[in-house]
Design a protein around this motif. Structure first.
Motif, PDB file in Angstrom:
ATOM      1  N   LYS A  32     -73.673  -2.313   8.989  1.00 35.41           N
ATOM      2  CA  LYS A  32     -73.477  -0.998   9.606  1.00 35.41           C
ATOM      3  C   LYS A  32     -72.119  -0.378   9.286  1.00 35.41           C
ATOM      4  O   LYS A  32     -71.732   0.602   9.917  1.00 35.41           O
ATOM      5  CB  LYS A  32     -73.650  -1.070  11.127  1.00 35.41           C
ATOM      6  CG  LYS A  32     -74.983  -1.658  11.591  1.00 35.41           C
ATOM      7  CD  LYS A  32     -76.164  -0.860  11.090  1.00 35.41           C
ATOM      8  CE  LYS A  32     -77.486  -1.426  11.581  1.00 35.41           C
ATOM      9  NZ  LYS A  32     -78.652  -0.688  11.041  1.00 35.41           N
ATOM     10  N   LYS A  35     -71.383   6.825  -0.597  1.00 38.43           N
ATOM     11  CA  LYS A  35     -71.639   8.219  -0.276  1.00 38.43           C
ATOM     12  C   LYS A  35     -72.525   8.817  -1.356  1.00 38.43           C
ATOM     13  O   LYS A  35     -72.400   8.456  -2.539  1.00 38.43           O
ATOM     14  CB  LYS A  35     -70.335   9.009  -0.170  1.00 38.43           C
ATOM     15  CG  LYS A  35     -69.532   8.716   1.087  1.00 38.43           C
ATOM     16  CD  LYS A  35     -68.350   9.671   1.219  1.00 38.43           C
ATOM     17  CE  LYS A  35     -67.642   9.487   2.551  1.00 38.43           C
ATOM     18  NZ  LYS A  35     -66.539  10.462   2.716  1.00 38.43           N
ATOM     19  N   PRO A  82     -69.680   1.688   6.429  1.00 43.36           N
ATOM     20  CA  PRO A  82     -69.918   2.584   5.290  1.00 43.36           C
ATOM     21  C   PRO A  82     -69.808   1.823   3.967  1.00 43.36           C
ATOM     22  O   PRO A  82     -68.855   1.059   3.758  1.00 43.36           O
ATOM     23  CB  PRO A  82     -68.806   3.620   5.418  1.00 43.36           C
ATOM     24  CG  PRO A  82     -68.405   3.583   6.852  1.00 43.36           C
ATOM     25  CD  PRO A  82     -68.576   2.169   7.292  1.00 43.36           C
ATOM     26  N   TYR A  94     -74.767   3.420   5.168  1.00 43.69           N
ATOM     27  CA  TYR A  94     -74.194   2.237   5.787  1.00 43.69           C
ATOM     28  C   TYR A  94     -74.898   0.974   5.282  1.00 43.69           C
ATOM     29  O   TYR A  94     -76.075   1.000   4.931  1.00 43.69           O
ATOM     30  CB  TYR A  94     -74.298   2.337   7.309  1.00 43.69           C
ATOM     31  CG  TYR A  94     -73.523   3.509   7.869  1.00 43.69           C
ATOM     32  CD1 TYR A  94     -72.188   3.375   8.228  1.00 43.69           C
ATOM     33  CD2 TYR A  94     -74.130   4.761   8.007  1.00 43.69           C
ATOM     34  CE1 TYR A  94     -71.465   4.461   8.721  1.00 43.69           C
ATOM     35  CE2 TYR A  94     -73.416   5.848   8.497  1.00 43.69           C
ATOM     36  CZ  TYR A  94     -72.085   5.685   8.844  1.00 43.69           C
ATOM     37  OH  TYR A  94     -71.368   6.763   9.321  1.00 43.69           O
ATOM     38  N   SER A  95     -74.153  -0.097   5.258  1.00 46.20           N
ATOM     39  CA  SER A  95     -74.671  -1.354   4.714  1.00 46.20           C
ATOM     40  C   SER A  95     -75.777  -1.915   5.598  1.00 46.20           C
ATOM     41  O   SER A  95     -75.679  -1.897   6.819  1.00 46.20           O
ATOM     42  CB  SER A  95     -73.530  -2.368   4.590  1.00 46.20           C
ATOM     43  OG  SER A  95     -74.026  -3.627   4.198  1.00 46.20           O
ATOM     44  N   GLU A  97     -73.169  12.688   2.337  1.00 47.17           N
ATOM     45  CA  GLU A  97     -73.810  11.821   3.324  1.00 47.17           C
ATOM     46  C   GLU A  97     -73.333  10.374   3.124  1.00 47.17           C
ATOM     47  O   GLU A  97     -73.284   9.863   2.008  1.00 47.17           O
ATOM     48  CB  GLU A  97     -75.337  11.879   3.175  1.00 47.17           C
ATOM     49  CG  GLU A  97     -76.055  11.017   4.196  1.00 47.17           C
ATOM     50  CD  GLU A  97     -77.559  11.069   4.038  1.00 47.17           C
ATOM     51  OE1 GLU A  97     -78.252  10.365   4.786  1.00 47.17           O
ATOM     52  OE2 GLU A  97     -78.029  11.812   3.150  1.00 47.17           O
ATOM     53  N   THR A  98     -73.006   9.729   4.221  1.00 52.24           N
ATOM     54  CA  THR A  98     -72.517   8.346   4.185  1.00 52.24           C
ATOM     55  C   THR A  98     -73.674   7.388   4.421  1.00 52.24           C
ATOM     56  O   THR A  98     -74.450   7.552   5.362  1.00 52.24           O
ATOM     57  CB  THR A  98     -71.428   8.127   5.243  1.00 52.24           C
ATOM     58  OG1 THR A  98     -70.349   9.040   5.017  1.00 52.24           O
ATOM     59  CG2 THR A  98     -70.898   6.695   5.181  1.00 52.24           C
ATOM     60  N   LEU A 128     -67.845   2.917  -1.910  1.00 54.00           N
ATOM     61  CA  LEU A 128     -66.656   2.941  -1.061  1.00 54.00           C
ATOM     62  C   LEU A 128     -65.876   1.629  -1.054  1.00 54.00           C
ATOM     63  O   LEU A 128     -64.658   1.637  -1.215  1.00 54.00           O
ATOM     64  CB  LEU A 128     -67.048   3.326   0.368  1.00 54.00           C
ATOM     65  CG  LEU A 128     -67.657   4.727   0.527  1.00 54.00           C
ATOM     66  CD1 LEU A 128     -68.078   4.959   1.976  1.00 54.00           C
ATOM     67  CD2 LEU A 128     -66.657   5.789   0.096  1.00 54.00           C
TER      68      LEU A 128
END
Length: 427
Positions: free
Chosen positions: A251, A256, A253, A212-213, A209-210, A241
């Protein structure tokens, strides 16, 4: 509790790099010491010393006032002069070397402590002067506190002499590069030692699963201890990442994870990723490569024209690259059971070498002496036996070809071209 403590330590380390950190702490200590002495004076410490050790007491009201007034005025003058010197240092470093070296100069602990000594002594003298009674007799005069003010002022004069010596040394380019090099060397050695003989393979993260900031800014550091605590407690594995030093937009990545996280746990994980505008080599060794390269490029500009500094910078880069050869492109953090739980992506050796060499080739390829030095650096790295990954040799070979190609296009003298051909082992 442990994870919050770890994050707090990280934030304190960030604050420590600010020029006002130690002066603020020492100023507070000077104020508290003045209040403490006021309390002791109210208990009669001066009257006691006047009877048993009069040499430790200033027993004349006018003398005490004159001394403290002179100290206050003198300290204000010294502080103004010292802060002016700091501003001149920062301005010259930015103009002559690189604006990137400023955070390292600002975070100089010795200069911060000296400025803090000035400010704390100034506050002590002011509060001691206020505590003198207008018509007080010898028992009401804080004579011992005034003597301590004399001692503190003597300390300030000694600190001022040291400050002048230190600031004159700090502005020298060799000392700036030496500080950058030593800091990066310690950081790289720490990272290499932390990798050790770890041969564990990190799982494939393509189906994870990613996350997001939820913030934007320069991604400068990671609270690894906090992430280890969270990982052990929740039985999760993570991959960071972005590379340290890159600007992260909202928003995009950022990591993970091998299983879905609830909102509270997700916030704890994201809070372990530290965003900051400051660029400290203690957090990111890549900044050392950039700063030393910018110093070399600035030295080769027509306005400065200092090839000697560029040669010294390449020497430092050679040793740093030799250390970087021993480090893997990505770092894997294991828990107490030697199981991999965290993967941290770093700038690839190939990309790092290309970025540094691209700048040096662009601005230094016309100088045969610098070109020879660059060939020496690349040949030294090419022949190194301590390579963490086999792909490093291919990257060095490619940069040798790039340097040789640029040298042939720029250098026209036949003798210089012959020297270049001799130095290139790839032809």
């Amino acid at each position: 509790m442990k994870k919050y403590f770890s994050n707090t330590i990280k934030y304190i380390l960030i604050l420590e790099s600010k020029i006002a950190f130690y002066p603020s702490l020492l100023s507070l200590s000077g104020l508290l010491f003045a209040l403490l002495m006021y309390y002791f004076e109210s208990k009669g410490i001066s009257s006691y010393l006047l009877e048993h050790a009069p040499v430790f007491v200033v027993n004349d009201t006018e003398t005490a006032r004159s001394l403290l007034t002179t100290f206050i005025a003198g300290l204000i003058s010294i502080m103004v002069f010292s802060f002016s010197l700091v501003m001149i240092l920062l301005n010259q470093a930015s103009s002559n070397f690189s604006p990137r070296v400023l955070p390292g100069l600002i975070s100089n602990r010795r200069h911060q402590i000296i400025l803090g000594i000035y400010n704390s002594t100034l506050l002590y003298c002011i509060f001691t002067l206020v505590s003198i009674e207008p018509d007080g007799n010898k028992y009401q005069l804080p004579g011992f506190s005034v003597l301590l003010a004399i001692v503190l002022m003597t300390l300030c004069l000694g600190a001022f002499i040291y400050f002048i010596h230190s600031i004159s040394q700090e502005i020298q380019v060799n000392n700036i590069m030496d500080r950058i090099f030593n800091t990066a060397k310690m950081r790289l050695k720490h990272l290499i030692d932390s990798e050790g003989n770890n041969t564990n393979e990190f799982p494939d993260t393509s189906n994870w699963e990613t996350i997001y900031s939820n913030n934007s800014g320069y991604f400068q550091d990671i609270s690894i201890e906090t992430l280890k605590i969270i990982s052990d407690r929740e039985h999760i594995k993570l991959e960071i990442l972005p590379i340290k030093g890159t600007y992260i937009l909202k928003k995009l990545p950022i990591l993970k994870v091998d299983k879905e996280l609830d909102d509270d746990l997700l916030n704890d994980v994201l809070a372990s990723l530290l965003f900051s505008k400051s660029e400290l080599i203690e957090d990111n060794y890549v900044l050392a490569f950039k700063q030393i390269t910018e110093i070399a490029v600035k030295a080769m500009s027509p306005g400065i024209n200092d090839p000697g500094t560029a040669l010294n910078a390449i020497d430092y880069l050679t040793e740093l690259f030799a250390l970087r050869l021993q480090k893997n492109d990505s770092s894997i953090v294991c828990n107490t059971n030697a199981s991999p739980i965290l993967k941290i992506n770093a700038v690839d050796f190939k990309d790092l070498l290309f970025q540094i060499m691209a700048a040096l080739r662009t601005y230094c390829k016309h100088d045969i002496i610098i070109v020879q030095k660059l060939f020496f650096m690349l040949n030294y790295l090419y022949k190194s036996d301590a390579m963490a990954e086999e792909t490093y040799k291919d990257a060095i070979e490619q940069e040798l070809k790039n340097l040789y190609e640029d040298a042939l296009e720029t250098i026209k003298n036949s003798a210089d071209l012959e020297a270049v051909k001799i130095l290139n082992p790839t032809i």
